[in-house]
Scaffold this active site. Structure first.
Site, mmCIF file in Angstrom:
data_model
loop_
_atom_site.group_PDB
_atom_site.id
_atom_site.type_symbol
_atom_site.label_atom_id
_atom_site.label_comp_id
_atom_site.label_asym_id
_atom_site.label_seq_id
_atom_site.Cartn_x
_atom_site.Cartn_y
_atom_site.Cartn_z
ATOM 1 N N CYS A 117 0.760 -1.138 -0.044
ATOM 2 C CA CYS A 117 -0.008 0.001 0.099
ATOM 3 C C CYS A 117 0.922 1.228 -0.121
ATOM 4 C CB CYS A 117 -0.997 0.225 1.208
ATOM 5 S SG CYS A 117 -2.299 -1.210 1.264
ATOM 6 N N ARG A 171 -4.878 7.007 -1.146
ATOM 7 C CA ARG A 171 -3.889 5.539 -1.093
ATOM 8 C C ARG A 171 -4.345 4.879 -2.095
ATOM 9 N NH1 ARG A 171 -6.142 2.121 2.868
ATOM 10 N NH2 ARG A 171 -4.260 0.844 2.849
ATOM 11 N N ASN A 212 -0.170 -1.814 5.396
ATOM 12 C CA ASN A 212 0.500 -3.095 5.814
ATOM 13 C C ASN A 212 1.831 -2.602 6.744
ATOM 14 O OD1 ASN A 212 -1.645 -4.742 5.357
ATOM 15 N ND2 ASN A 212 -0.769 -5.356 3.419
#
Length: 329
Positions: A2, A18, A82
């Protein structure tokens, strides 16, 4: 995987958004969770009443919002990315502290605070736990980026030795390793430039650059978190044309396109393939959530409106994941 990004426009709009890079869709959709919404803090089994409404991407299970990223009615925005090798949460709630499941952290922040200063004041009292919403839904190892309408942002990492709160001077977050390492790593790329190099003499030969873009020679092009961090910081500073909300959305998605993960380009040992499931861009002033899907490149938008903000239920909008092509003849 990400990549998170903060970006400002020339007319004073602020955006957060994002890329969500995972092996599969979670059947996510845009959710509007209203103010005064009552939800269960699974870490303490207490019912909490939301102070602010928010619009976010996520899933709802048993009327419980599990949010990936979003913006609230006051313009505070953020999301979780993450952080699998470093995240470590408490196994239990702690008395006299604000104990939360890490799965609820994004929603708790968006429903509770109006600004970064308010959030930062409370964070030292927070314990993030690995207590799941459901036994078969383990808490993911994440870290978080939040930003408000000042344009400032912070990164929150919860590890073995507790919570770390970092001011984020570059407005970017990816994944492992830790955020302070990512900032230090930028020192290796101070020679990057948007400008075409001037001719240089090598011996008695005047060497002239061919083509354009040689100022970016050495920028990392792989899909690792460190490489995506460097590229996103570089293109965030380089992007032009972010004049107002609509051109800002375009500029925002163009920056994120530089770190898009194509399906098939990253294959894990178990055969799963990470890819950019969706891109999001939230205008913090208009509380509009813009997104595109891997299979639908059209920009879709959902706005936080007075009726949905004050509803007595969560409003879910259909996720538009099928390619929408404009046929001109």
């Amino acid at each position: 995987m990400c990549t998170g990004l903060c970006l400002s426009t020339k007319d004073g709009k602020h955006f957060f958004g994002r890329n969500l890079d995972v092996p599969a869709s979670y059947n996510q959709s845009v959710q509007i969770v209203p103010k005064n919404f009552k939800w269960l803090n699974v870490a303490t089994q207490e019912t909490v009443t939301a102070k602010y409404a928010c619009i976010a991407m996520g899933i709802v299970m048993d009327n419980h919002p599990l949010l990936f990223d979003g913006v609230n009615e006051k313009g505070l925005a953020g999301g979780g990315l993450n952080f699998t090798h470093f995240a470590k949460f408490s196994s239990t709630a702690v008395k006299d502290k604000i104990s939360l499941s890490a799965s609820d952290f994004v929603y708790w922040v968006l429903s509770t605070f109006s600004s970064l200063s308010e959030l930062k004041e409370t964070l030292p009292s927070v314990i993030l736990t690995s207590i799941p919403f459901k036994p078969d839904l383990p808490v993911a190892g994440l870290h978080w980026i939040f930003t408000d309408k000042t344009g400032e942002s912070i990164v929150i990492e919860y590890m073995e030795d507790g919570m770390h709160i970092h001011d984020n001077p570059v407005g970017v977050l990816t994944n492992d390793p830790t955020f302070d390492w990512q900032l230090t790593n930028l020192s290796q790329y101070v020679t990057l430039s948007c400008k075409t190099p001037q001719p240089e003499e090598m011996g008695n030969l005047l060497v002239k650059p061919f083509g354009h873009g040689l100022g970016m020679c050495g920028i990392p092009g792989d899909g690792s978190p460190a490489a995506r961090f460097v590229r996103t910081v570089f293109f965030r500073d380089a992007v032009v044309g972010a004049d107002d909300e609509i051109s800002g959305v375009t500029a925002f998605f163009n920056v994120l396109s530089e770190v898009t993960v194509m399906k098939g380009s990253e294959i894990d040992p178990d055969g799963s393939m990470n890819f950019t499931v969706y891109k999001s861009a939230m205008c913090q002033e208009s509380q509009t959530y813009y997104y595109t899907d891997y299979y639908n490149r059209r920009i879709n938008a959902v706005k936080l409106t007075p009726d949905t903000m004050n509803a007595d239920h969560i409003t879910t909008f259909p996720y538009l994941g099928k390619q929408d092509i404009c046929y001109q003849n």
